[in-house]
Motif scaffolding. Structure first.
Motif, PDB file in Angstrom:
ATOM      1  N   TYR A 164       0.882  -1.173   0.000  1.00 59.56           N
ATOM      2  CA  TYR A 164       0.000   0.000   0.000  1.00 59.56           C
ATOM      3  C   TYR A 164       0.917   1.220   0.000  1.00 59.56           C
ATOM      4  CZ  TYR A 164      -3.929  -3.028   1.293  1.00 59.56           C
ATOM      5  OH  TYR A 164      -4.897  -4.001   1.294  1.00 59.56           O
ATOM      6  N   ALA A 165       0.811   2.016  -1.051  1.00 59.88           N
ATOM      7  CA  ALA A 165       1.790   3.100  -1.188  1.00 59.88           C
ATOM      8  C   ALA A 165       1.294   4.165  -2.144  1.00 59.88           C
ATOM      9  CB  ALA A 165       3.112   2.533  -1.719  1.00 59.88           C
ATOM     10  N   HIS A 166       1.985   5.316  -2.082  1.00 60.37           N
ATOM     11  CA  HIS A 166       1.744   6.384  -3.064  1.00 60.37           C
ATOM     12  C   HIS A 166       3.105   6.810  -3.618  1.00 60.37           C
ATOM     13  CE1 HIS A 166       0.846  10.225  -4.886  1.00 60.37           C
ATOM     14  NE2 HIS A 166      -0.407   9.805  -4.955  1.00 60.37           N
ATOM     15  N   PRO A 167       3.182   7.029  -4.933  1.00 57.87           N
ATOM     16  CA  PRO A 167       4.490   7.295  -5.540  1.00 57.87           C
ATOM     17  C   PRO A 167       5.167   8.596  -5.117  1.00 57.87           C
ATOM     18  CG  PRO A 167       2.745   7.123  -7.229  1.00 57.87           C
ATOM     19  CD  PRO A 167       2.092   6.934  -5.894  1.00 57.87           C
ATOM     20  N   PHE A 168       4.414   9.558  -4.561  1.00 56.34           N
ATOM     21  CA  PHE A 168       5.038  10.832  -4.177  1.00 56.34           C
ATOM     22  C   PHE A 168       5.506  10.812  -2.727  1.00 56.34           C
ATOM     23  CE2 PHE A 168       4.821  15.646  -3.745  1.00 56.34           C
ATOM     24  CZ  PHE A 168       5.857  15.883  -4.640  1.00 56.34           C
ATOM     25  N   SER A 169       5.146   9.755  -1.992  1.00 60.62           N
ATOM     26  CA  SER A 169       5.489   9.688  -0.566  1.00 60.62           C
ATOM     27  C   SER A 169       6.950   9.265  -0.377  1.00 60.62           C
ATOM     28  CB  SER A 169       4.553   8.682   0.121  1.00 60.62           C
ATOM     29  OG  SER A 169       5.250   7.937   1.081  1.00 60.62           O
ATOM     30  N   PRO A 210      19.683   4.451 -11.333  1.00 57.21           N
ATOM     31  CA  PRO A 210      18.484   4.204 -12.156  1.00 57.21           C
ATOM     32  C   PRO A 210      17.225   3.880 -11.349  1.00 57.21           C
ATOM     33  CG  PRO A 210      20.304   2.733 -12.787  1.00 57.21           C
ATOM     34  CD  PRO A 210      20.829   3.639 -11.721  1.00 57.21           C
ATOM     35  N   ILE A 211      17.387   3.180 -10.228  1.00 57.82           N
ATOM     36  CA  ILE A 211      16.189   2.820  -9.449  1.00 57.82           C
ATOM     37  C   ILE A 211      15.662   4.039  -8.695  1.00 57.82           C
ATOM     38  CG2 ILE A 211      15.315   1.352  -7.590  1.00 57.82           C
ATOM     39  CD1 ILE A 211      15.948  -0.255 -10.074  1.00 57.82           C
ATOM     40  N   VAL A 212      16.566   4.855  -8.181  1.00 58.78           N
ATOM     41  CA  VAL A 212      16.125   6.091  -7.508  1.00 58.78           C
ATOM     42  C   VAL A 212      15.474   7.015  -8.547  1.00 58.78           C
ATOM     43  CG1 VAL A 212      16.878   8.120  -6.216  1.00 58.78           C
ATOM     44  CG2 VAL A 212      17.892   5.880  -5.727  1.00 58.78           C
ATOM     45  N   ALA A 213      16.080   7.093  -9.734  1.00 64.65           N
ATOM     46  CA  ALA A 213      15.506   7.932 -10.802  1.00 64.65           C
ATOM     47  C   ALA A 213      14.090   7.467 -11.139  1.00 64.65           C
ATOM     48  CB  ALA A 213      16.400   7.875 -12.037  1.00 64.65           C
ATOM     49  N   ARG A 214      13.865   6.153 -11.100  1.00 65.08           N
ATOM     50  CA  ARG A 214      12.510   5.638 -11.361  1.00 65.08           C
ATOM     51  C   ARG A 214      11.536   6.125 -10.278  1.00 65.08           C
ATOM     52  NH1 ARG A 214      10.573  -0.737 -11.642  1.00 65.08           N
ATOM     53  NH2 ARG A 214       8.352  -0.241 -11.652  1.00 65.08           N
ATOM     54  N   ALA A 215      11.987   6.082  -9.023  1.00 63.47           N
ATOM     55  CA  ALA A 215      11.119   6.545  -7.926  1.00 63.47           C
ATOM     56  C   ALA A 215      10.791   8.030  -8.099  1.00 63.47           C
ATOM     57  CB  ALA A 215      11.787   6.291  -6.581  1.00 63.47           C
ATOM     58  N   VAL A 216      11.802   8.804  -8.445  1.00 64.87           N
ATOM     59  CA  VAL A 216      11.587  10.247  -8.643  1.00 64.87           C
ATOM     60  C   VAL A 216      10.624  10.466  -9.816  1.00 64.87           C
ATOM     61  CG1 VAL A 216      12.722  12.395  -9.379  1.00 64.87           C
ATOM     62  CG2 VAL A 216      13.763  10.958  -7.608  1.00 64.87           C
ATOM     63  N   ASP A 217      10.810   9.713 -10.887  1.00 64.88           N
ATOM     64  CA  ASP A 217       9.962   9.889 -12.077  1.00 64.88           C
ATOM     65  C   ASP A 217       8.517   9.488 -11.801  1.00 64.88           C
ATOM     66  OD1 ASP A 217      11.743  11.042 -13.727  1.00 64.88           O
ATOM     67  OD2 ASP A 217      12.395   9.176 -14.690  1.00 64.88           O
ATOM     68  N   GLU A 218       8.328   8.401 -11.049  1.00 68.05           N
ATOM     69  CA  GLU A 218       6.950   7.973 -10.776  1.00 68.05           C
ATOM     70  C   GLU A 218       6.225   8.971  -9.871  1.00 68.05           C
ATOM     71  OE1 GLU A 218       6.076   3.851 -10.266  1.00 68.05           O
ATOM     72  OE2 GLU A 218       7.352   3.305 -11.960  1.00 68.05           O
ATOM     73  N   GLY A 219       7.004   9.756  -9.109  1.00 66.31           N
ATOM     74  CA  GLY A 219       6.384  10.783  -8.261  1.00 66.31           C
ATOM     75  C   GLY A 219       6.191  12.111  -8.989  1.00 66.31           C
ATOM     76  N   ARG A 220       6.818  12.233 -10.135  1.00 64.39           N
ATOM     77  CA  ARG A 220       6.831  13.523 -10.856  1.00 64.39           C
ATOM     78  C   ARG A 220       5.425  14.082 -11.145  1.00 64.39           C
ATOM     79  NH1 ARG A 220      11.361  15.669 -13.109  1.00 64.39           N
ATOM     80  NH2 ARG A 220      12.515  13.720 -12.895  1.00 64.39           N
TER      81      ARG A 220
END
Ligand SMILES: N[C@@H](CCC(=O)N[C@@H](CS)C(=O)NCC(=O)O)C(=O)O
Length: 217
Positions: A5-10, A193-203
């Motif tokens: 259970y999560a939100h991409p900007f959190s 790359p994995i951190v960049a994915r997290a940042v992008d999904e929160g964008r």
């Protein structure tokens, strides 16, 4: 199948998402957004405090990001050694606590204050938290090793905590060029790359940032 259970900007969700994605661990993403009210209801049912992320493994609820990653490491191990044995592991645990308690939680004081109704803000508390955040930056500048990661050569639990902490903290209070070592570590994290994915999904959710997301990163 694991469920998260999560939100991409959190920020705290990003900490666990980074570990799951880096290990290639499959899970069902229970998105906590308006389009899925049943997921928020499920979160509230499973955890008194309704904080997220929350992991469900074969019906068992696991909460708090560090125990979630410890659970994953123990029961769903992947290629990453999130908490190595011995002295290095103790250093990783300490740095994980440092990033959560002195960077992540301190940064959120300003964020939550901005969300308070007019008249109930706490400028004294915000000032105090910013001074703690600057002290945390100074400590990191003086004590971070030569890296590339928080505890040396391997990307560990400490980096999962550091990435979202430093990403958002720099929006609240800039690290600045005088803290070159810390700024370079943040840049290395964001280039992972994995951190960049997290940042992008929160964008797509940056308009949620109450202090105004800066036009960078
Ligand atoms: N110590 C918790 C912190 C989790 C946390 O604060 N999550 C935030 C989202 S980033 C949250 O649930 N905020 C909503 C709330 O506190 O009601 C952990 O490590 O999991």
């Amino acid at each position: 199948m694991l469920q998260l259970y999560a939100h991409p900007f959190s920020s705290y969700c990003q900490k666990v998402l980074i570990a799951l994605w880096a290990d290639g661990t499959e899970f069902e993403y229970k998105m906590l957004d308006e389009a899925h009210p049943e997921n928020m209801a499920g979160l509230k049912r499973r955890w008194t405090f309704a904080q997220f992320p929350l992991l469900v493994d074969d019906g068992k609820t696991v909460v708090e990001t560090t125990p979630i990653i410890e659970h994953l490491a123990a029961l769903h191990p992947g290629p990453n050694d999130w908490i190595p044995d011995s002295a290095l592991g103790r250093q990783v645990r300490f740095l994980d606590r440092f990033f959560d308690l002195y960077v992540m939680n301190t940064m959120t004081v300003s964020v939550f204050d901005a969300l308070r109704p007019e008249g109930s803000r706490d400028p004294f508390g915000v000032d105090k938290s910013l001074s703690t955040l600057r002290a945390a930056y100074d400590w990191l500048e003086a004590n971070l090793g030569d890296g590339p990661w928080a505890a040396g050569n391997d990307f560990t639990l400490a980096d999962c905590a550091a990435a979202p902490s430093l990403f958002y903290a720099d929006w609240v209070e800039e690290i600045g060029p005088a803290r070159a070592r810390l700024a370079a570590y943040r840049a290395r994290l964001l280039a992972h790359p994995i951190v960049a994915r997290a940042v992008d999904e929160g964008r797509p959710y940056r308009s949620f940032f109450p202090l105004g997301a800066p036009d960078r990163d």
